[in-house]
Design a protein around this motif. Structure first.
Motif, mmCIF file in Angstrom:
data_model
loop_
_atom_site.group_PDB
_atom_site.id
_atom_site.type_symbol
_atom_site.label_atom_id
_atom_site.label_comp_id
_atom_site.label_asym_id
_atom_site.label_seq_id
_atom_site.Cartn_x
_atom_site.Cartn_y
_atom_site.Cartn_z
ATOM 1 N N HIS A 1 0.844 -1.199 0.000
ATOM 2 C CA HIS A 1 0.000 0.000 0.000
ATOM 3 C C HIS A 1 0.879 1.250 0.000
ATOM 4 C CE1 HIS A 1 -3.107 2.832 1.183
ATOM 5 N NE2 HIS A 1 -4.016 1.876 0.933
ATOM 6 N N PRO A 2 0.555 2.214 -0.803
ATOM 7 C CA PRO A 2 1.391 3.430 -0.861
ATOM 8 C C PRO A 2 1.583 4.074 0.511
ATOM 9 C CG PRO A 2 -0.253 3.440 -2.602
ATOM 10 C CD PRO A 2 -0.553 2.250 -1.770
ATOM 11 N N TYR A 3 0.568 3.979 1.340
ATOM 12 C CA TYR A 3 0.691 4.579 2.675
ATOM 13 C C TYR A 3 1.715 3.817 3.513
ATOM 14 C CZ TYR A 3 -0.377 6.015 7.410
ATOM 15 O OH TYR A 3 -0.267 6.465 8.684
ATOM 16 N N THR A 4 1.679 2.486 3.436
ATOM 17 C CA THR A 4 2.644 1.677 4.168
ATOM 18 C C THR A 4 4.064 2.006 3.713
ATOM 19 O OG1 THR A 4 0.973 -0.045 4.071
ATOM 20 C CG2 THR A 4 3.096 -0.665 4.958
ATOM 21 N N ILE A 5 4.194 2.155 2.428
ATOM 22 C CA ILE A 5 5.524 2.477 1.891
ATOM 23 C C ILE A 5 6.006 3.805 2.466
ATOM 24 C CG2 ILE A 5 6.805 2.983 -0.223
ATOM 25 C CD1 ILE A 5 4.754 1.080 -1.655
ATOM 26 N N LEU B 1 -11.161 6.225 -10.269
ATOM 27 C CA LEU B 1 -11.413 4.987 -9.535
ATOM 28 C C LEU B 1 -11.161 5.192 -8.040
ATOM 29 C CD1 LEU B 1 -12.082 1.948 -9.613
ATOM 30 C CD2 LEU B 1 -9.640 1.514 -9.948
ATOM 31 N N CYS B 2 -9.932 5.598 -7.715
ATOM 32 C CA CYS B 2 -9.556 5.757 -6.308
ATOM 33 C C CYS B 2 -10.411 6.805 -5.610
ATOM 34 C CB CYS B 2 -8.092 6.152 -6.195
ATOM 35 S SG CYS B 2 -6.975 4.819 -6.595
ATOM 36 N N ASP B 3 -10.767 7.873 -6.303
ATOM 37 C CA ASP B 3 -11.517 8.946 -5.653
ATOM 38 C C ASP B 3 -13.019 8.742 -5.757
ATOM 39 O OD1 ASP B 3 -11.521 9.290 -8.290
ATOM 40 O OD2 ASP B 3 -10.877 11.395 -8.300
ATOM 41 N N VAL B 4 -13.433 7.587 -6.249
ATOM 42 C CA VAL B 4 -14.865 7.324 -6.388
ATOM 43 C C VAL B 4 -15.283 6.108 -5.567
ATOM 44 C CG1 VAL B 4 -16.727 6.786 -7.994
ATOM 45 C CG2 VAL B 4 -14.875 8.354 -8.697
ATOM 46 N N LYS B 5 -14.572 5.026 -5.742
ATOM 47 C CA LYS B 5 -14.999 3.757 -5.166
ATOM 48 C C LYS B 5 -14.026 3.290 -4.096
ATOM 49 C CE LYS B 5 -16.974 -0.533 -6.853
ATOM 50 N NZ LYS B 5 -16.690 -1.640 -7.744
ATOM 51 N N GLU B 6 -14.582 2.806 -3.021
ATOM 52 C CA GLU B 6 -13.725 2.300 -1.952
ATOM 53 C C GLU B 6 -13.097 0.983 -2.375
ATOM 54 O OE1 GLU B 6 -15.061 1.999 2.113
ATOM 55 O OE2 GLU B 6 -16.330 3.749 1.809
ATOM 56 N N PRO B 7 -11.806 0.828 -2.167
ATOM 57 C CA PRO B 7 -11.189 -0.455 -2.551
ATOM 58 C C PRO B 7 -11.563 -1.535 -1.544
ATOM 59 C CG PRO B 7 -9.566 0.960 -1.522
ATOM 60 C CD PRO B 7 -10.837 1.766 -1.598
ATOM 61 N N SER B 8 -11.729 -2.760 -2.041
ATOM 62 C CA SER B 8 -11.919 -3.872 -1.113
ATOM 63 C C SER B 8 -10.555 -4.507 -0.870
ATOM 64 C CB SER B 8 -12.923 -4.865 -1.687
ATOM 65 O OG SER B 8 -12.556 -5.188 -2.998
ATOM 66 N N GLU B 9 -10.530 -5.574 -0.086
ATOM 67 C CA GLU B 9 -9.248 -6.204 0.236
ATOM 68 C C GLU B 9 -8.832 -7.152 -0.882
ATOM 69 O OE1 GLU B 9 -9.658 -8.023 4.049
ATOM 70 O OE2 GLU B 9 -8.886 -6.237 5.051
ATOM 71 N N PHE B 10 -7.613 -6.988 -1.334
ATOM 72 C CA PHE B 10 -7.089 -7.882 -2.364
ATOM 73 C C PHE B 10 -5.974 -8.694 -1.765
ATOM 74 C CE2 PHE B 10 -8.601 -4.013 -4.514
ATOM 75 C CZ PHE B 10 -9.645 -4.563 -5.236
ATOM 76 N N ASP B 11 -6.017 -9.993 -2.056
ATOM 77 C CA ASP B 11 -4.963 -10.872 -1.557
ATOM 78 C C ASP B 11 -3.825 -10.859 -2.566
ATOM 79 O OD1 ASP B 11 -3.420 -12.794 -0.425
ATOM 80 O OD2 ASP B 11 -5.113 -14.122 0.073
ATOM 81 N N TRP C 1 -6.510 -0.210 -5.008
ATOM 82 C CA TRP C 1 -6.895 -0.551 -6.377
ATOM 83 C C TRP C 1 -5.699 -0.950 -7.237
ATOM 84 C CZ3 TRP C 1 -11.506 -2.000 -6.911
ATOM 85 C CH2 TRP C 1 -12.583 -1.365 -6.237
ATOM 86 N N LEU C 2 -4.513 -0.597 -6.811
ATOM 87 C CA LEU C 2 -3.326 -0.940 -7.573
ATOM 88 C C LEU C 2 -3.139 -2.452 -7.699
ATOM 89 C CD1 LEU C 2 -0.742 1.585 -6.096
ATOM 90 C CD2 LEU C 2 -1.779 1.670 -8.359
ATOM 91 N N TYR C 3 -3.735 -3.176 -6.742
ATOM 92 C CA TYR C 3 -3.512 -4.623 -6.715
ATOM 93 C C TYR C 3 -4.773 -5.393 -7.077
ATOM 94 C CZ TYR C 3 0.525 -2.754 -4.453
ATOM 95 O OH TYR C 3 1.639 -2.020 -4.207
ATOM 96 N N LYS C 4 -5.610 -4.765 -7.842
ATOM 97 C CA LYS C 4 -6.878 -5.365 -8.223
ATOM 98 C C LYS C 4 -6.642 -6.685 -8.944
ATOM 99 C CE LYS C 4 -9.068 -3.018 -11.303
ATOM 100 N NZ LYS C 4 -9.882 -1.966 -11.968
#
Lengths: 330, 447
Positions: free
Chosen positions: A255-259, A307-317, A327-330
């Motif tokens: 996640h960009p934030y984690t980075i 995409l990012c500013d419209v829809k909440e991302p769900s969890e991607f494994d 969304w980067l890991y969709k």
């Protein structure tokens, strides 16, 4: 990690929302502070997890809700298959003997007017240990356990006579004296000198192994995480944005934030003084009016417009039990 | 131990402690030597308790500061045959008493006695016994004081006998104790020397018992003097200590503990409870304290217990509630209380075991300082005439002195003695309180 099953789950947090009402003129409402807004995780038996995030991201609210100090607005916390928000009085009593709480500021966490014996005796009295001899034995055992030895030197002392590290050991002793199964540690070493941090963390690790405690370790400091956590949850603006095993997350953040968070972690290296670190621009979003879509998108350099500013991302494994909400890991 | 060590650094506090010890000693002495019922009875001022006391006279020790001494009071049973000061001449025959008692006393004072009284007690069936008394002055005059029958309860006051007045051509006491030449002068010359009182008693029946007591009211009395009802002021001075201290202590302790508990409860529960307590406090702070007490004293009861109860009730919801609340709000946020909640402490336990102990050090100096203010309150109410009418207290003395015009008659001792004790009490507690304040709240300590 894979061999953990549903059966082992100690604490299960499902879609937890903790909102605080903003009062207007004492009675009207002008919205809510969404401190915790849709948090899901399972904590397994004998497992320790770390929740990491910057100040104000909601990790303390999450912790206090787990401890039963705050009431969730939505969602549930189940401890050993029992929903803690539906507890009766007797269940609450039982639950209070199941969770231990290690606080941030040891000096504030223990009553200054009580001796160490009294501080440790209180939970025992409240939880119905009537035999004075038994109480004394348990106090001595637990002081021995947290290595406040010789016990006779400490048992009569008052908090102000102890050093910060010793005070924190008393707090830890209090958190395990009822033979709790779940330990919630809220930044247990952030107020301590660097020299005693490791000692206290090692002590927590030793106790966790010995008693098979499930531990929730809350911190803003990634450098202390690897001491005894198995998984790290990264929290941002009331949500868990990334969940991963420690080594995986530290070596391979997604996640960009984690980075950004990892980059900001300082290592005692003289070379760092000359390096300019990339810090995400802007400030954490308002919890009263969170932005639509991914909550990090306003600060994110890899934002996908539309995409990012419209829809909440769900969890991607992304494999290896590594979950990320991006969304980067969709 | 540590506290005492710190305490020793303040000499004023040690003096205060000694003064408090003295007042407590006075209180204990009063309770032990004059039991409560006895004190109340003596303070009623019955004739049989006070007939030996002069009226409104200063204490004996004022003579120490005077060149011209005031006469002291004395009394003697003339008929007590074992008393060697009285010479008895016994002419009794056939069971009929016929005795002469001669009693000599020195009179070297520069003012007159207030009064001389002969108290006679006798038992007769039909025939009254007879009494005859003379005074022989140093210059040889033999003045007949009285002769006549004795009633069973016989009282002869020198100053009120008109025959005696005529005989000495003046006020009786003045006439006897002055030189006859100067008696017509504006200030007659006092005759010092040895006076002799000769008293003859005769009975005319067998088995009559006669006793005669000579009582001389001087111009000084006892360690504290007397008031307008001839009561010994020392009774009120002694008993004022336990009453005042008990009142002060119960009021101060009761108010502090209740205020603290209510404040902590309100802060802990917050919401409606807190709101209610705060509003009650604000209303109560507006109520006039003294007028309400005066109303209760006038219309309901002047009993000290009623006044104490009303004082406590009106003082619980005082501004201290708000002061304590400020601290409790801070304590409530402490994480040790959060921890207590996590390990299951009940609300009551948190209030009494976790919140109150933290504020006690802050409370103690204020508590000690407030004790004298309630002692003063009790005294002030008594001065205003709202004191418990049965009880001898310091305030009651000042009230009596005031209503009897003590200050206009230069009866300074009557007001100064209780006032001094009140001042000492206030002083003592203040000195100890200030030292405790510095010990418990070190930031106030002077450089």
């Amino acid at each position: 990690m894979e061999n953990k099953t549903e059966k082992d789950v100690v604490l299960s947090v499902k879609d937890l929302r903790v909102w605080f009402e903003l009062k207007k003129f004492g009675f009207g409402s002008s919205g809510f502070v969404r401190a915790v807004d849709g948090v899901n995780f399972d904590l397994h038996n004998r497992e320790s997890i770390a929740i990491v995030g910057e100040s104000g991201c909601g990790k303390t609210s999450l912790m206090k809700t787990i401890l039963g100090l705050y009431k969730p607005r939505e969602g549930s916390i189940t401890y050993l298959n029992k929903n803690i928000s539906k507890f009766q009085k007797s269940d609450l009593k039982w639950y209070s003997s199941q969770v231990g709480y290690v606080q941030q500021d040891p000096f504030d966490a223990i009553a200054p007017f009580m001796s160490i014996r009294k501080i440790l005796e209180e939970p025992l009295i409240i939880n119905g240990v009537k035999n004075k001899k038994e109480r004394e034995d348990r106090i001595r055992n637990v002081l021995d356990e947290v290595r406040l030895t010789p016990v006779d030197d400490f048992i009569e002392k008052y908090p102000h006579m102890l050093s910060g590290g010793q005070q924190q050991r008393v707090v830890i002793a209090r958190a395990i004296i009822l033979q709790q199964h779940l330990l919630v540690a809220d930044e247990p070493v952030s107020m301590l000198d660097a020299s005693v941090r490791v000692e206290v963390l090692r002590l927590l690790e030793k106790l966790q192994e010995k008693y098979g405690l499930a531990v929730i370790y809350i911190t803003h400091d990634l450098s202390t995480v690897r001491y005894f956590s198995e998984r790290i949850f990264v929290m941002y603006a009331g949500r868990l944005v990334e969940k991963a095993p420690v080594d995986d997350l530290l070596a391979n953040p997604k996640h960009p934030y984690t980075i950004a968070l990892l980059t900001a972690t300082s290592e005692p290296d003289a070379a760092n003084a000359k390096v300019y670190k990339e810090i995400p621009p802007g400030e954490p979003p308002s919890l009263v009016h969170p932005p639509p879509g991914c909550r990090y998108h306003e600060r994110c350099s890899k934002k996908i417009e539309g995409l990012c500013d419209v829809k909440e991302p769900s969890e991607f494994d992304v494999g290896n039990n590594h979950l990320v909400s991006c969304w980067l890991y969709k | 131990m540590n506290l005492f060590k710190q305490f020793k650094q303040y000499p004023t506090a040690i003096i205060g402690l000694i003064l408090i010890a003295i007042i407590i000693f006075i209180a204990l002495y009063a309770i032990i030597t004059i039991p409560y019922e006895e004190a109340v009875r003596l303070w009623r001022g019955n004739e049989e308790d006070t007939y030996r006391n002069p009226q409104k006279v200063p204490p004996v020790w004022v003579n120490l500061f005077r060149k011209d001494k005031f006469p002291e009071s004395f009394s003697i049973y003339l008929t007590d045959e074992e008393n060697k000061e009285v010479v008895v001449e016994d002419n009794s025959e056939d069971g009929l008493i016929n005795k002469t008692y001669t009693y000599k006393f020195d009179y070297n004072y520069s003012t007159y006695l207030q009064e001389i009284i002969l108290y006679g007690r006798n038992s007769f069936q039909e025939k009254q016994p007879f009494i005859e008394a003379f005074i022989i002055t140093p210059d040889g005059r033999n003045i007949r004081v009285v002769n006549g029958g004795m009633s069973p309860k016989y009282v002869f006051r020198f100053s009120q006998d008109s025959k005696l007045k005529r005989r000495v051509k003046s006020d009786a006491i003045k006439g006897i104790f002055s030189t006859p030449e100067s008696i017509k002068n504006e200030s007659p010359e006092l005759l010092k020397g040895e006076y002799t009182l000769v008293t003859k008693v005769r009975s005319f029946e067998e088995n009559t018992k006669i006793s005669v007591e000579l009582v001389a009211h001087g111009r000084v009395f006892g360690v504290a003097g007397t008031d307008h009802l001839r009561r010994d002021i020392s009774i009120a001075l002694l008993w004022g200590a336990p009453i005042g201290l008990t009142f002060g202590l119960i009021a101060a302790l009761g108010i502090s503990i209740l205020t603290m508990t209510i404040s902590a409860t309100g802060t802990w529960f917050g919401g409606f409870v807190d709101l209610l307590i705060q509003r009650i406090t604000e209303v109560n702070m507006m109520l006039p304290f003294l007028p309400i007490l005066i109303m209760v004293g006038t219309f309901y009861s002047k009993s000290i217990l009623a006044i104490l109860g009303v004082t406590i009730m009106l003082s619980i919801f005082s501004s201290s509630i708000k002061t304590y609340r400020a601290t409790f709000v801070q304590i409530k946020q402490s994480t040790y209380i959060e921890a207590a909640k996590v390990y299951g402490a009940s609300n009551r336990r948190i209030i009494f075991r976790y919140m109150l102990p933290k504020i006690i050090p802050m409370l103690i100096p204020g508590l000690v300082l407030s004790i004298p203010s309630y002692v003063f309150l009790e005294a002030s109410l008594a001065v205003l005439g709202l004191g418990d009418p049965r009880l001898p207290t310091w305030g009651k003395l000042i009230n009596d002195a005031h209503t009897n015009g003590a200050l206009w008659n230069a009866e300074y001792y009557w007001i100064l003695e209780p006032a001094l004790l009140l001042i000492i009490t206030g002083f003592a507690f203040a000195m100890v309180g200030f030292a405790l304040d510095k010990i418990f709240n070190p930031r106030l300590r002077e450089q």
